[in-house]
Enzyme design. Structure first.
Site, PDB file in Angstrom:
ATOM      1  N   MET A 276       0.665  -1.145   0.082  1.00  0.00           N
ATOM      2  CA  MET A 276      -0.024  -0.060  -0.068  1.00  0.00           C
ATOM      3  C   MET A 276       0.803   1.194  -0.029  1.00  0.00           C
ATOM      4  O   MET A 276       1.861   1.410  -0.683  1.00  0.00           O
ATOM      5  CB  MET A 276      -0.920  -0.031   1.171  1.00  0.00           C
ATOM      6  N   SER A 277       0.610   1.975   1.122  1.00  0.00           N
ATOM      7  CA  SER A 277       1.369   3.308   0.929  1.00  0.00           C
ATOM      8  C   SER A 277       2.872   3.587   1.197  1.00  0.00           C
ATOM      9  O   SER A 277       3.520   4.415   1.331  1.00  0.00           O
ATOM     10  CB  SER A 277       0.830   4.629   1.660  1.00  0.00           C
TER      11      SER A 277
END
Lengths: 441, 441
Positions: A158-159
């Site tokens: 993800m981030s």
């Protein structure tokens, strides 16, 4: 494309496009089955030949990132989307030394805003942990796999993808290849008319750009939905008229406020940063990650990123990787750029991150549980006693580096809530407690 | 679904579905630019940030497998389609020993049906070779990369995927896990009403099933187009009513003639075989390839397969892999199941393939340049003086095993023509010539 055109297209885009980016960044959901109940094996996702119709997670079903399906999806993104390889190269993996510590499970702590003590082991389930790795003084002291993850599997970062992108940028800056005071428009002329044109590379790296861009998934008018449709690598509907790639969308973003004033956590900064690096080096994000990191750390698995319809890797959140390989990267950060005695990254690049960014700019964003922190080179810096800093991704992903305790923690998770604000209370104090335990040994 | 329904849906399917399987198996095209002229780097495919509009190869463009684009695509399938990993595991790759022979390039031979002698080196360009590996007595004597392939890249194996699937089946038969005389319907009840129901596993393995199924890409009424639409992993159009997966399509196939009479090269046999093995072992093709082969040979790269919308790997042609890893598999075949002194595959499984199948059944298929050959366990057996046999895939893919010369050749290619009938004249005699050269050393 003008901003007003963008806005006019927004509702159309929502209606016609599958929720692509949303699936990677997700929306808030009510808390539902616990970790054990929502285990993908227990729920029987994608088991059988064919799986029962109600147990299939596939592309015709655009909700593949909804909980509890996401617990399967975070380990299987490539089976749903086009992806691009981050090659580890062909040599033997570097050896990770072990010194497992059975007492970590019983380390106890008070969650934030709570007076009820819990153990480290209990926190794993509460956080829907899929993988947990703790390194102390360079050796693995703790390692667990849950849910759909195994030691030879990959998990959506993800981030944390942003932190990998930011690390690459810090390397290029430290080497003098990239000038972090240069205006973006001098490197990416296509962005001259956008909000990014007169921002500096550093403002992009630290996300202090002033952007008219909403990433609020609960707002159907949020810009993220247009980005979402642009990013989707699947063929667009015949009547689709919006931007068709990351690059096309980024050119439409308008300015709001001044650059350099406040931290604003907006994913599109990272995709601009990857574009800047591509123009500077002639190499896309996957190539740079491979050349500068994966091949050099003795990674044991290739990684991969999702891509848009023209093959651009999603720098803001598209990486999937193995748990221990992110452990190697965390150790590389802790060692200020050395791994197994060899310098891989300039010390200056790591120090630029670990010393942190502007606390003043960060404070304006109002993160309660991260008060006093900053954001630098796309890493979160806590400015706590231990000088800890972290890569963080929705649904509970983290690489947490504690220089004082000589500790690195990597966690993959698939928490029903996207926002780490739901996960930090049972995580950040847990990391601090284990750090103190390890320091006391 | 009935056969007539299938037929009615056919034209609709052609109209509404992107040409998915066709892209993997391709149609005939007139000979066009030569190997040098059509090099992906020369043509500039997917270069730049963004690439120029006319240099993009992506999903909205369904012609990504047309020549010359296919020269790029064969090395980048995962960037266009959902795929599933064939894990090599996490250990160090096995060492390939080298004994390079510079004289191989000048070995000369007469192409079939030609009285003009050419050299081995000349044949590489004529065949649009992307990768060429020759092993002699277990050591690499020749290795070249062209076009979009590099030593750490992967290339579409096309129908060599069938041979990998067949090899797995031969292993399970040799181990007694799979009875090759069992009727298919006893293992896959879903196929009871289809043509496959009363076929034996062996008839499927040797493609002597009697099937009403046309794989003629030049015929718009060919069944391959319905299969094509079913196999496409991308979301189906809203008005699509045909089969939605490999498994759904396979159940619609009707019988034509008797099983066991004639060899008929039909891709769907392989997808049935993978289904049989999945039901037998509880593991899909990618898991079996990983467990039984990739993890055991010390592969240096993971491989992958394309998948349909419910995650089923395409056994008939979806594999992409590294050149040297297929070399390791070829050597494993040559060594009758041993690699680096360790038994990995029962000798019986390899011998079942290398001794060949029914020449009589094969003759009925009328392959001129393969006269006297047979097809066994999804490998092509030449029954020549050298007892050579091969995995073969469209556009020039091969693993060629010559037991007499103790030689293994692996070639990846992206020839404008799909059919090997266009490529064999400059390949088969070349392999024989190098074998004779190596024997004479």
């Amino acid at each position: 494309m003008s901003s007003s055109t963008t806005r006019n297209l927004k509702m159309t885009s929502i209606a016609i496009a599958t929720c692509y980016l949303a699936t990677l960044c997700s929306a808030e959901k009510p808390l539902a089955p616990n970790a054990e109940q929502s285990d993908p094996a227990t729920l029987g996702w994608m088991q059988g030949f064919p799986p029962p119709a109600d147990k299939i997670i596939g592309q015709p079903d655009s909700n593949y990132f909804s909980f509890p399906k996401l617990r399967w999806t975070v380990c299987h993104l490539r089976e749903l989307l086009p992806t691009k390889q981050v090659s580890r190269g062909l040599s033997a993996p570097s050896v990770l030394e072990y010194n497992l510590d059975p007492y970590i499970d019983s380390v106890s702590f008070y969650p934030l805003h709570s007076d009820q003590e819990i153990t480290w082991q209990e926190s794993l389930g509460l956080n829907y942990t899929d993988g947990m790795l703790v390194l102390h003084k360079g050796k693995v002291v703790y390692e667990r796999y849950f849910g759909a993850l195994s030691e030879d599997g990959k998990h959506a970062a993800m981030s944390m993808t942003k932190s990998m992108t930011g690390l690459l940028a810090e390397i290029l800056v430290a080497e003098g290849v990239l000038d972090d005071q240069a205006k973006v428009e001098t490197i990416v002329p296509e962005l001259a008319q956008s909000a990014f044109g007169d921002a500096t590379v550093r403002q992009v790296m630290d996300m202090t750009t002033g952007l008219k861009y909403s990433e609020d998934y609960s707002d159907p008018n949020a810009d993220i939905w247009v980005y979402n449709a642009a990013a989707n690598p699947l063929p667009k509907p015949a009547d689709y008229v919006g931007p068709r790639s990351y690059y096309e969308f980024l050119q439409t973003v308008k300015k709001e406020g001044d650059h350099g004033e406040a931290f604003g956590y907006k994913t599109i900064n990272t995709d601009v940063l990857a574009w800047i690096m591509a123009k500077t080096t002639g190499k896309d994000l996957t190539s740079l990650l491979s050349e500068r990191i994966w091949r050099k750390i003795g990674a044991e698995q290739d990684a991969y990123t999702t891509v848009d319809s023209i093959g651009t890797p999603f720098a803001g959140g598209g990486l999937s990787a193995g748990l221990r390989d992110l452990g190697r990267i965390g150790q590389l950060m802790l060692n200020e750029g050395k791994l197994n005695g060899e310098r891989i990254i300039p010390r200056k690049a790591i120090r630029s991150i670990s010393k942190g960014g502007s606390k003043e700019a960060f404070a304006k964003a109002g993160y309660k549980d991260l008060a006093g922190g900053s954001y630098r080179g796309m890493w979160w810096v806590f400015h706590n006693d231990h000088k800890a800093y972290a890569a963080r991704g929705v649904h509970g992903q983290t690489i947490y580096i504690d220089p004082t305790a000589e500790m690195v923690i990597v966690r993959f998770a698939s928490h029903p809530h996207a926002k780490n604000a739901y996960i930090d209370p049972t995580s950040l104090p847990a990391y601090q407690a284990v750090a103190e335990y390890l320091l006391s040994k």
